[in-house]
Enzyme design. Structure first.
Site, mmCIF file in Angstrom:
data_model
loop_
_atom_site.group_PDB
_atom_site.id
_atom_site.type_symbol
_atom_site.label_atom_id
_atom_site.label_comp_id
_atom_site.label_asym_id
_atom_site.label_seq_id
_atom_site.Cartn_x
_atom_site.Cartn_y
_atom_site.Cartn_z
ATOM 1 N N GLU A 1 40.553 -27.793 10.526
ATOM 2 C CA GLU A 1 40.100 -29.155 10.806
ATOM 3 C C GLU A 1 39.622 -29.789 9.501
ATOM 4 O OE1 GLU A 1 36.694 -29.872 13.367
ATOM 5 O OE2 GLU A 1 37.528 -31.807 13.948
ATOM 6 N N GLU B 1 34.916 -24.685 15.639
ATOM 7 C CA GLU B 1 35.118 -24.341 17.047
ATOM 8 C C GLU B 1 36.519 -23.889 17.421
ATOM 9 O OE1 GLU B 1 34.605 -27.522 15.875
ATOM 10 O OE2 GLU B 1 35.904 -28.948 16.909
ATOM 11 N N GLU C 1 29.302 -25.334 19.276
ATOM 12 C CA GLU C 1 30.676 -24.834 19.124
ATOM 13 C C GLU C 1 31.266 -24.408 20.473
ATOM 14 O OE1 GLU C 1 31.924 -25.494 16.329
ATOM 15 O OE2 GLU C 1 30.005 -25.918 15.376
ATOM 16 N N HIS D 1 32.451 -27.331 22.444
ATOM 17 C CA HIS D 1 33.755 -27.826 21.994
ATOM 18 C C HIS D 1 34.921 -27.115 22.690
ATOM 19 C CE1 HIS D 1 33.023 -30.742 18.881
ATOM 20 N NE2 HIS D 1 32.422 -29.932 18.056
HETATM 21 ZN ZN LIG Z 1 31.434 -30.148 16.190
#
Ligand SMILES: [Zn+2]
Length: 895
Positions: A143, A279, A317, A320
């Site tokens: 990410e 996550e 996390e 998520h």
């Molecule tokens: Zn986050």
């Protein structure tokens, strides 16, 4: 050459990939070489070609592309592209074919290779020491847009696909990925690990970790296997995170009424990691200090803080896994929804698991910093257009996380727990395995609640800033007016739909409504006439006494993202209510925070703020008192420029306010006391030391002397050492520097980074500009690690600010060369410029940087100068309150 350029040109400069084909399934095989720090791979992508096309366009970056071929599922015909072109700027890989690929299914196979990089993104290497030998492990951080550094892919959150991952790794290492291991095959000292195929997921959530670990595990009531991977020999340090993860899975399964969608959840701490945690679906990766809990080495207060930090991060996390992974944002513009929501829900879950920690009060500080950021003209809306994928990094900021979570809390508390939870559950079910936009969530909430959530929330997410609500009471009619709040004092143009909540005389008598226009009013006769409140009062049975005691608080528990300005009569009644302790801690925090901001913006006098602060002297709540201290520091900074001759009286007044709490807490910790008391003791003693309280200085110096004799003296704990160091430096001048020299020796001897940091933070607190200059030179010397120099800036005394500015100018080239491209660079500007509060200085700073500004710090510089001008305006307003010095003198003497 020409031809290649024209192929690329037609696909360049686009925010998103052309929709020529969409991936359905990736079969990814990576072979890792942890000695050469390289990898090779082959990816087979099952594609749906949307229309006949001569091109396939996907993402790739810093990869060498080998053989490429496309097989049509219909006739099994294999074709190879005539051109394979990569563009580093747009991070795309364009495959051009001589003949158009037909519409329908097919499989694209790409061979590639790359290096395990050292930049903590994509597939990267991290170093660790094993038996005295330096070795490497591999981990991923994809990410926002770095899966493309590991394998060619359609790297956008909306292009979800199933992933079947296979890894070739050294036999002795643990290999982890999103899914459980299906089987392993051995081949000499290499093993091939086959993972089960994943459900539909986005590329940014794919993850791989290969290294040496020990693990602990548990199984949830629903049969989900949860494992926590720690450095070898340290698996005990993972037990707390394991406990939290198991609780989190159970709690969210109930809250969303949707089971955890994968068969397992792994959590792993790696030695080098860019953020706090990531996550990835089924494989959460952490920085070691955000997951490992060392039970033995920490003091009680530290242990407590660590538990809180680990819990809030893990709750974020794990949340998520539903909000982000199961239902994913359609594009990065909606990133705030992922982050704002996970942040809000992590507090909800932590509070549920450990109510005694009172984490919502910390959330309040979080909201307050969002309110501060968003009252600058240089702020930005929560939802931002992302025109180049790389730009997404810039929005991982306070507006996405802090304002984002605060507006979610505002909506949740307005709609109520039950409706909010039910709506989220519907949203999860409707969009499971798919993507959603911000407005999709609003639609579901609108359907479930009957409130026009979309219209309401768009006013908060699509425009920057927030409103100030002015309130007047006429008889039983409350009149409201909204205007955009800016610290500059100017009125902005914004208009919001504001969820107004209010209570009268007690938290039992509440009312709420939406203020949709600039002005509005509401009849609250029913609140006045309700039978009785906790005081046993109502207007009917004792009108006189009622008039004396009633109070109205707008924005109950400070859950709305706005500020409130009360007319004088209501403000006075509220002060009485605070004094009588009828008002909750979040509301006390909010009333002070709003008044402080109004005063900065020139909408309220400093004398009214000072009077209000006086009623907080008996308060014991950590969040309330630490906010009070923050306000004291800020006022001293501007008052010093407005009325320098009477600043000592102001400091004395603040000492008077803080003294009762200091006396209650003492210098030494009491065993078994709440950890918030430990934190508060540290903050209050530091404030008293910096305001020059003689009693505190005497105590501090006495305890400092015993520290000089014995580094483990019980008279000075880690929590109060900072107060002693401030006192030492406030007493230091060129003529009297013995204690300063002693403090430097403690620094040189200190064997922990924490102790060194504590000392650096206060070395520049001396009132002597020559000492401040000496300290700055010391900070820049070889005796201080490069990354630690910034610790010294926050503590620079007001008396030393001219010296600091001169030092900055004299050393500009050195600073630029050494720090110019790093993350610490902006601290040089923000911390040193922030000490000023005059337009002359703002002009001088602007002039100095006129031909020195680079893009790397242009925005930060502008924000810093804006803050100096805001303070300059505040100084001018204070100067106009002519009776202020006399009032402050009286307040100081009164004790
Ligand atoms: Zn986050």
């Amino acid at each position: 050459m020409e031809k290649k350029q024209s192929i690329i040109d037609q696909f360049k400069g686009q925010a998103r990939l052309p929709r020529l084909a969409a991936p359905r399934r990736y079969d990814l095989h990576l072979k890792l070489d942890l000695v050469a720090c390289s990898f090779t791979g082959v990816v087979r992508v099952g594609l749906a070609v949307a229309e006949a096309t001569k091109f396939l366009v996907l993402n790739a970056l810093e990869l060498a592309i080998g053989d490429v071929c496309f097989a049509d599922s219909a006739d099994q015909k294999k074709v190879r592209p005539c051109d394979v072109v990569m563009d580093d700027e747009d991070e795309i890989l364009v495959l051009a074919f001589d003949e158009a690929l037909g519409c329908g299914e097919g499989v694209l196979t790409v061979e590639f290779s790359g290096m395990l990089n050292a930049h903590l993104k994509g597939l990267y290497k991290c170093a660790y020491v094993d038996g005295g030998e330096k070795k490497y492990m591999a981990a991923t951080q994809f990410e926002a847009v770095d899966a493309r550094r590991c394998f060619p892919c359609w790297d956008e959150p909306a292009l979800k696909a199933a992933f079947q991952i296979t890894l070739d790794v050294p036999l002795e290492l643990t290999a982890l990925s999103n899914m459980p291991i299906l089987k392993e095959k051995l081949n000499g000292d290499i093993k091939t690990v086959y993972f089960e195929e994943s459900p539909m997921m986005s590329t940014y959530l794919v993850a791989v970790v290969v290294g040496s670990f020990d693990s602990v595990e548990e199984t949830t009531a629903d049969g989900i296997r949860v494992r926590v991977y720690c450095p070898p020999g340290k698996s005990d340090n993972g037990k707390f995170a394991l406990h939290v993860a198991v609780k989190a899975l159970e709690l969210y399964t109930r809250y969303f009424s949707v089971p955890y969608p994968l068969p397992k959840l792994d959590m792993v701490a790696v030695p080098e990691f860019a953020g706090g945690a990531m996550e990835n679906y089924g494989l959460i990766i952490y920085r070691e200090n955000d997951m490992l809990h060392d039970e033995l080495q920490s003091t009680a207060a530290k242990k407590q803080r660590l538990s809180e930090q680990i819990t809030v991060v893990a709750m974020h996390e794990v949340a998520h896994q539903w909000f982000g992974n199961l239902v994913t944002m359609e594009w990065w513009t909606h990133l705030w929804l992922n982050e704002g929501f996970a942040t809000w829900v992590s507090y909800m879950a932590t509070d549920n698991l450990f109510p005694e920690w009172k984490v919502w009060t910390q959330f309040l500080q979080y909201t307050a910093s969002g309110l501060h950021m968003d009252s600058l003209e240089k702020s930005h809306p929560i939802e931002v257009e992302i025109i180049h994928a790389r730009a997404v990094l810039e929005i991982f900021d306070a507006i996405s996380y802090e304002k984002g979570s605060a507006v979610i809390q505002m909506l949740q508390s307005y709609l109520g727990d039950a409706i909010f939870q039910k709506s989220l559950s519907s949203y999860m079910k409707r969009y499971a395995w798919k993507n959603a936009k911000t407005e999709d969530l609003w639609s579901v909430l609108t359907e479930e609640s009957g409130v026009e959530v979309t219209n309401l929330m768009e006013t908060w997410t699509k425009q920057k800033g927030y409103p100030l609500i002015s309130v007047n009471l006429n008889g039983h009619i409350l009149a409201f007016e909204q205007s955009q709040f800016l610290l500059s004092g100017l009125a902005g143009e914004g208009l919001w739909i504001v969820p107004i909540t209010l209570c009268l005389g007690s938290y039992e008598r509440q009312k709420k409504f939406l203020l949709k226009t600039r002005c509005g009013e509401i009849d609250i006769s029913d609140l006045f006439n309700s039978p009785s409140d906790c005081l046993g009062l109502s207007e009917e049975n004792d009108p006189e006494k009622f008039k004396e005691h009633f109070w109205i608080k707008i924005n109950i528990y400070q859950s709305g993202f706005y500020r409130v300005k009360y007319e004088d009569k209501l403000a006075t009644q509220l002060i009485k209510a605070i004094e009588s302790n009828y008002v909750s801690a979040p509301d006390k925090f909010g009333i002070l925070d709003d008044t402080h901001a109004l005063c900065q913006a020139g909408k309220q006098s400093l004398s009214s703020l000072l009077t209000l602060m006086g009623v907080y002297r008996k308060d014991i709540d950590y969040t309330v008192v630490s906010n009070l201290i923050e306000v004291c520091y800020n006022i001293v900074k501007v008052y010093y420029d407005a009325f320098p001759d009477s600043v000592d009286y102001l400091r004395q007044y603040f000492i008077n306010i803080l003294r009762p709490s200091a006396e209650r807490l003492g210098w030494e910790s009491v065993s078994g006391e709440p950890h918030l008391n430990v934190l508060l003791r540290g903050e209050i003693s530091m404030a008293l030391a910096s305001f020059g309280d003689e009693k505190t200085h005497e105590d501090a110096i006495r305890r400092f002397k015993s520290l000089l004799m014995d580094r483990n003296t019980p008279l000075l704990s880690a929590d109060t050492k900072r107060a002693a160091y401030i006192a030492v430096m406030r007493k230091t001048t060129v003529a009297s520097r013995n204690y300063f020299e002693s403090l430097l020796s403690i620094y040189r001897e200190a064997d922990t980074v924490q102790e060194k940091e504590r000392i650096l933070r206060h070395l520049a607190a001396s009132p002597d500009p020559d000492i401040v200059m000496e300290v700055l030179n010391f900070l820049a010397s070889d005796e201080v690690r490069d990354q630690d120099i910034i610790y010294g800036f926050r503590g620079i005394s007001l008396e030393g600010r001219e010296a600091a500015w001169k030092w900055l100018k004299d050393h500009w080239d050195f600073i630029l060369n050494k720090y110019g491209t790093g993350l610490l660079f902006t601290n040089f500007l923000t911390d040193i410029i922030a000490l000023f509060s005059s337009n002359e200085k703002a002009d001088e700073v602007e002039a100095f940087f006129a031909n020195r500004t680079t893009l790397a710090f242009a925005m930060n510089l502008k924000q810093s100068i804006e803050q100096v001008r805001i303070k300059a305006r505040w100084v001018q307003n204070i100067k106009q309150e002519e009776s202020l010095p006399e009032l402050i003198k009286q307040l100081a003497i009164k004790g």
